[in-house]
Design a protein around this motif. Sequence first.
Motif, short mmCIF file in Angstrom:
data_model
loop_
_atom_site.label_atom_id
_atom_site.label_comp_id
_atom_site.label_asym_id
_atom_site.label_seq_id
_atom_site.Cartn_x
_atom_site.Cartn_y
_atom_site.Cartn_z
N TYR A 66 0.81 -1.22 0.00
CA TYR A 66 0.00 0.00 0.00
C TYR A 66 0.85 1.27 0.00
O TYR A 66 0.32 2.36 0.20
CB TYR A 66 -0.93 0.00 1.21
CG TYR A 66 -1.96 -1.10 1.16
CD1 TYR A 66 -3.09 -0.98 0.36
CD2 TYR A 66 -1.78 -2.27 1.90
CE1 TYR A 66 -4.03 -2.00 0.31
CE2 TYR A 66 -2.72 -3.29 1.85
CZ TYR A 66 -3.84 -3.15 1.05
OH TYR A 66 -4.77 -4.17 1.00
N ARG A 67 2.15 1.10 -0.19
CA ARG A 67 3.08 2.23 -0.24
C ARG A 67 2.97 3.11 0.99
O ARG A 67 2.97 4.35 0.91
CB ARG A 67 2.84 3.06 -1.51
CG ARG A 67 3.03 2.25 -2.78
CD ARG A 67 2.84 3.10 -4.02
NE ARG A 67 2.99 2.29 -5.23
CZ ARG A 67 2.88 2.77 -6.46
NH1 ARG A 67 2.63 4.07 -6.64
NH2 ARG A 67 3.03 1.99 -7.50
N ASN A 68 2.86 2.45 2.12
CA ASN A 68 2.77 3.15 3.41
C ASN A 68 4.16 3.21 4.01
O ASN A 68 4.68 2.23 4.54
CB ASN A 68 1.80 2.41 4.33
CG ASN A 68 1.51 3.17 5.61
OD1 ASN A 68 2.40 3.75 6.22
ND2 ASN A 68 0.24 3.19 6.00
N LYS A 69 4.76 4.39 3.94
CA LYS A 69 6.14 4.52 4.40
C LYS A 69 6.27 4.35 5.91
O LYS A 69 7.31 3.91 6.40
CB LYS A 69 6.71 5.87 3.97
CG LYS A 69 7.01 5.97 2.49
CD LYS A 69 7.89 7.15 2.17
CE LYS A 69 7.20 8.45 2.49
NZ LYS A 69 8.04 9.62 2.13
N PHE A 70 5.20 4.67 6.64
CA PHE A 70 5.27 4.50 8.09
C PHE A 70 5.42 3.03 8.46
O PHE A 70 6.22 2.67 9.33
CB PHE A 70 4.02 5.08 8.76
CG PHE A 70 3.94 4.78 10.23
CD1 PHE A 70 4.75 5.46 11.13
CD2 PHE A 70 3.09 3.79 10.71
CE1 PHE A 70 4.70 5.17 12.49
CE2 PHE A 70 3.03 3.50 12.06
CZ PHE A 70 3.84 4.19 12.96
N LEU A 71 4.64 2.16 7.80
CA LEU A 71 4.74 0.73 8.08
C LEU A 71 6.11 0.19 7.67
O LEU A 71 6.67 -0.68 8.35
CB LEU A 71 3.64 -0.04 7.35
CG LEU A 71 2.23 0.11 7.91
CD1 LEU A 71 1.23 -0.68 7.07
CD2 LEU A 71 2.17 -0.36 9.37
N MET A 72 6.66 0.70 6.57
CA MET A 72 8.00 0.29 6.16
C MET A 72 9.03 0.71 7.21
O MET A 72 9.93 -0.06 7.57
CB MET A 72 8.36 0.91 4.81
CG MET A 72 7.49 0.47 3.65
SD MET A 72 8.05 1.23 2.10
CE MET A 72 6.63 0.98 1.06
N TRP A 73 8.90 1.95 7.67
CA TRP A 73 9.82 2.45 8.70
C TRP A 73 9.67 1.65 9.99
O TRP A 73 10.67 1.30 10.64
CB TRP A 73 9.52 3.93 8.95
CG TRP A 73 10.31 4.51 10.08
CD1 TRP A 73 11.57 5.02 10.03
CD2 TRP A 73 9.88 4.64 11.45
NE1 TRP A 73 11.97 5.46 11.27
CE2 TRP A 73 10.95 5.24 12.17
CE3 TRP A 73 8.72 4.32 12.13
CZ2 TRP A 73 10.87 5.51 13.52
CZ3 TRP A 73 8.63 4.58 13.48
CH2 TRP A 73 9.70 5.17 14.17
N TYR A 258 14.19 0.90 1.02
CA TYR A 258 13.41 1.94 1.70
C TYR A 258 14.01 3.33 1.46
O TYR A 258 13.29 4.30 1.20
CB TYR A 258 13.34 1.64 3.19
CG TYR A 258 12.69 2.73 4.01
CD1 TYR A 258 11.31 2.92 3.98
CD2 TYR A 258 13.47 3.57 4.81
CE1 TYR A 258 10.72 3.93 4.72
CE2 TYR A 258 12.88 4.58 5.56
CZ TYR A 258 11.50 4.75 5.52
OH TYR A 258 10.92 5.75 6.25
N ARG A 259 15.33 3.41 1.53
CA ARG A 259 15.99 4.70 1.26
C ARG A 259 15.76 5.13 -0.19
O ARG A 259 15.61 6.33 -0.47
CB ARG A 259 17.49 4.59 1.55
CG ARG A 259 17.81 4.61 3.03
CD ARG A 259 19.31 4.56 3.26
NE ARG A 259 20.00 5.66 2.61
CZ ARG A 259 20.20 6.84 3.17
NH1 ARG A 259 19.75 7.09 4.39
NH2 ARG A 259 20.86 7.79 2.52
N ASN A 260 15.70 4.16 -1.08
CA ASN A 260 15.45 4.49 -2.48
C ASN A 260 14.04 5.04 -2.66
O ASN A 260 13.81 5.99 -3.43
CB ASN A 260 15.65 3.25 -3.35
CG ASN A 260 15.61 3.57 -4.83
OD1 ASN A 260 16.32 4.46 -5.30
ND2 ASN A 260 14.78 2.84 -5.57
N VAL A 261 13.09 4.45 -1.92
CA VAL A 261 11.71 4.95 -1.98
C VAL A 261 11.65 6.39 -1.47
O VAL A 261 10.99 7.25 -2.06
CB VAL A 261 10.77 4.03 -1.15
CG1 VAL A 261 9.40 4.68 -0.98
CG2 VAL A 261 10.63 2.68 -1.81
N LYS A 262 12.32 6.66 -0.37
CA LYS A 262 12.33 8.02 0.18
C LYS A 262 12.98 9.00 -0.80
O LYS A 262 12.51 10.13 -0.96
CB LYS A 262 13.09 8.04 1.51
CG LYS A 262 12.32 7.44 2.67
CD LYS A 262 13.05 7.69 3.98
CE LYS A 262 13.14 9.17 4.29
NZ LYS A 262 13.81 9.43 5.58
#
Length: 285
Positions: A66-73, A258-262
């Motif tokens: 779901y492209r939820n960066k909080f859950l990834m973090w 994850y860093r690449n997504v950010k």
Amino acid sequence: MRTSNHLIGLVNFLTFLLSIPILGGGIWLSSRANSTDCLRFLQWPLIVIGISIMVVSLAGFAGACYRNKFLMWLYLVVMLLIIAALIGFIIFAYAVTDKGSGRTVLNRGYLDYYLEDYSGWLKDRVSDDSYWGKISSCLRDSGACRKIGRNFNGVPETADMFFLRRLSPVESGCCKPPTDCGFSYVNETGWDTRGGMTGPNQDCMVWSNDQSMLCYQCSSCKAGVLGSLKKSWRKVSVINIVVLIILVIFYVIAYAAYRNVKRIDNDEPAGEARMTKSHPSHFHL
């Protein structure tokens, strides 16, 4: 960004699969705690770690889908703590089972176990009278010594056959008297104590042919439990080390993705362009 999300999702799925052997190791220790080792607290750290990896992996997988960066973090932070906990458990398992092993006996296939060969926190816990009462009761209820008997075509095994057997640490320490007592073999759990020595091994005085007593109160039985625990923990620790190495590799991959997504979300160019943005020039031509 989509490629990075797919990579994070794949890593989380593989991490979820990695939790299965850890959880399986905890369940295996739990089954032995109910039948062989009779120490019921050692398996819980592994079970908790295994379940935690499962839950966190699912959260990270959902975050990637779901492209939820909080859950990834959240996945990265909690997984780092889990990796640290797993490292701590492996070190603890090796530290408390580092010393002690069975002694070889001349013309015997089994080993004899002596409590003085062990040391440390685990020995103190097992040797505690109140705690040992629970362990010895568990050993009796599990029928650990009833399983030691053998028959061949209805004929009980002879002394020579028994002496060549490879007994488990619990069977050797709890179901027979120490070899240096010099008792004569009658059957696997019955020994003629006449003519045997009574010292310096105090277990020779503790041994009883009463099937509900045997050597459950012997120091050798406590040593046998420690020897059995050492074998169980070492087997599980080998699996945990392999899983830990793979888990760290997956974590590094997930962190990079994850860093690449950010970076993409922040419209940060890669390579030299990113360095230029971080350190802009004062002159623009």
